[in-house]
Design a protein around this motif. Sequence first.
Motif, PDB file in Angstrom:
ATOM      1  N   GLY A 294       3.769  35.120  11.862  1.00 29.62           N
ATOM      2  CA  GLY A 294       4.980  35.743  11.778  1.00 29.62           C
ATOM      3  C   GLY A 294       5.874  35.023  10.326  1.00 29.62           C
ATOM      4  N   ASP A 295       7.086  35.227  10.287  1.00 32.37           N
ATOM      5  CA  ASP A 295       7.982  34.873   8.983  1.00 32.37           C
ATOM      6  C   ASP A 295       9.462  35.093   9.723  1.00 32.37           C
ATOM      7  OD1 ASP A 295       9.267  34.419   7.013  1.00 32.37           O
ATOM      8  OD2 ASP A 295       9.037  36.215   5.916  1.00 32.37           O
ATOM      9  N   PRO A 296      10.180  33.981   9.875  1.00 26.27           N
ATOM     10  CA  PRO A 296      11.331  34.063  10.514  1.00 26.27           C
ATOM     11  C   PRO A 296      12.282  34.844   9.621  1.00 26.27           C
ATOM     12  CG  PRO A 296      10.546  31.958  10.659  1.00 26.27           C
ATOM     13  CD  PRO A 296       9.449  32.530   9.825  1.00 26.27           C
ATOM     14  N   ALA A 297      12.090  35.002   8.475  1.00 27.82           N
ATOM     15  CA  ALA A 297      13.021  35.654   7.362  1.00 27.82           C
ATOM     16  C   ALA A 297      12.952  37.102   7.649  1.00 27.82           C
ATOM     17  CB  ALA A 297      12.744  35.395   5.882  1.00 27.82           C
ATOM     18  N   GLN A 298      11.769  37.610   8.361  1.00 22.43           N
ATOM     19  CA  GLN A 298      11.800  39.199   8.774  1.00 22.43           C
ATOM     20  C   GLN A 298      12.123  39.371  10.066  1.00 22.43           C
ATOM     21  OE1 GLN A 298       8.474  41.129   6.830  1.00 22.43           O
ATOM     22  NE2 GLN A 298       7.535  39.061   6.685  1.00 22.43           N
TER      23      GLN A 298
END
Length: 784
Positions: free
Chosen positions: A576-580
Amino acid sequence: MRDREIRDEQRHLDAVYGRLTEKIHEAEYLMADAARRGQVGTPGALAERDAQVFQAGLHLSRLNREFEDFLFGRIDLLAGKDGERGPDGASTSVEPADDAVREEPDGQVADIAETLHIGRLGVLDADYVPLVIDWRAPAAAPFYRATPLRPGRVVRRRVIRSRGRRVLGVEDDLLRPGLRASLAGRELPVVGDGALLAALGRERGHRMTDIVASIQAEQDEVIRAPAGKVTEVSGGPGTGKTAVALHRAAYLLYQDRRRYAGGILVVSPTPLLVSYTEGVLPSLGEEGQVAIRALGSLVDGFEADAYDEQPVAAVKGSAAMARLLPRVAREATEADDAPDRLRVVAFGRRVELDADALARVRRQVLGGTAPVNLLRPRARRLLLDALWERSGAAARYPDPELAAEARDAFFEDIGDEDTFREFLAAWWPERTPLQALLTMADERRLARQARRLLRPREIRLLARSLRRVTPDGRGLSAHDVALLDELRALLGAPPKPARPAPGGGLDELDALAGVAELTTYAERQERRAERGERGERDEERFDYTHVIVDEAQDLTPMQWRMVGRRGRQASWTVVGDPAQSSWTAPEEAAAERRAALGGRSVRRFELTVNYRNPAEIARVADGVLARAMPGARPPRAVRSTGVLPRYAVAGTEEALPDAVRAEAERLLSEVSGTVGVVVAMGLRATARSWLAGADDRLVVLGSLEAKGLEYDATLVVAPARIADESPAGARVLYVALTRSTQRLTVLSGPGDAPDEAGVPEALRAGTDADAAGPDAAAVSGTPR
């Protein structure tokens, strides 16, 4: 030189396919031999036949698969230090031998000691010499890990492009440019501009293709990481997270097929992403071994086809639902038409339990810890207890043994009466999760259950959203499915009645010998198909050995609970990617995530290179990210196309449809691959009607559906609407802007406040930094 190198690779590919043909004939012979073994009729022969047919059939299926590029790579290696031959026939040595490179007056010189061809499956010739190394084998790791800074034994890395059985081209990377290497007495040639950039330039289709020929070193570290812990992978858009997760599934199967075959679950956020990725694993030779499921189809029997508006989704996904649903489950058995009086005849007179007595019994029943549906036997016993007490019979039997016998006889007589059984079925009905969920559509009832858990507005939104769900499950959203899974755990499945086997029973000899269990894989599949025609289901699986969660930053607390039930004993890969992230309460989700992972230790990786977006597009997206998540570090784009994003404006709501059609047609004419039109979730249906009948290369999708997808060109419509849809809207807009591999057009609508160059207010932070530089006039793209 290029033609000569292609001819050389073609000769090797011909030899590989010749050997594959021999292996296919061997597998066909094994299948025929297995059929003959089945005629012997002994249990041992049947068991041996079963195993042989299954393995031979599986092998035959893999060999017969037509791969787009079965053989895709090659590495030319120096002599190894202390090399040992592995089971695939290749040396496992990583470092070159001390005398592998010679110093001569005109520089460093070396001979190529070993050449390995890398492909989708391992192939040995008749003398067990490797013709192809499986890409997952340890010997193939240098193909992905070697870099000019750390080349190891690799002198030249080659990507081979082929279609069917024909080699189309080769692309080389020279990893030791200061070395003069010779192969078979001839200087080692180098052809092409580099494998990675050649792969990045290919057009996109409606399905993801594997990256097996262009995996980079940081991606390979993730793919080959040990599986005993939680492998956590973070990375921005375009870093290959989804592809890496799927290739990791194939690698785990290669490493330990006995453990992982059929036991890997990949969880994707949307059906669109499942459809986009489902071709990757078959292309890697792993068809049918991995379950890829969208969050909305993770519970068997349900397919979510609706989307909740953000305020509703925030309620359904919140951790408060985990405290509300036990109340819903406990009250699910209280039907509006449930009987409020129980009358039986015992000892020659009528015995009755009124509404108050029944309410006391119900409270006693719910004091048990079993799931609600499994409390019916307890309800039966407590009802009979209450009737026995009400009858006064206990006082007639001073002798405890006589009292116990009389009580048992009373229970048997009353409990078997049709009147009592019909009452019990109506008073304590067995509820399905969907039936329990639908009770929450009653706003008054829900308000009582949700007291001190939800606000009045949240109760109203939740009840109204559930009114669209039909009794057969149509209208469910992905968030509803997580609630259904929670309710199923709380309600429990009632025991199934025993069913005789089709075709009658076995004779005693067959039963004792266990012949019924000795069946082939094909026969068992046929039985499963018959059950499917009758509407029956296999038991849903909860014992996966490895769980891969894609786009993990978007899972709500309730979805983490749902996924966690399927991996209690599993190892995990979380991508995952917290920015997305589109979820607005990350702390709540993090707590449930930790609970789902069960306290296992975590091994973390970060992917830092953006292989999807050219730098011109990444620059605009990075500016939006800086506003959405100050301090977040975007991935680094590795290429530039020289094509700046285009900005266009539709000044009024009436002008928007024509502007969308015009910009979509422009992009279709500029790229040969796919075009994605990304709009706010509430605009999806309308935008699809605007573009009805367009080229089938074009896809219209809502902003939340865009996760993980990529297109040659992207048209982002009305960015302010996307950004304003939820508190996480700026991050969702960042996702929309990062879907393109070649061209990006941003179309402003009413409310976007574009400047003179057409750049909407939501994106101007992405161009301010560049505006101060020498290219300031070009950054804004095409004027409106």
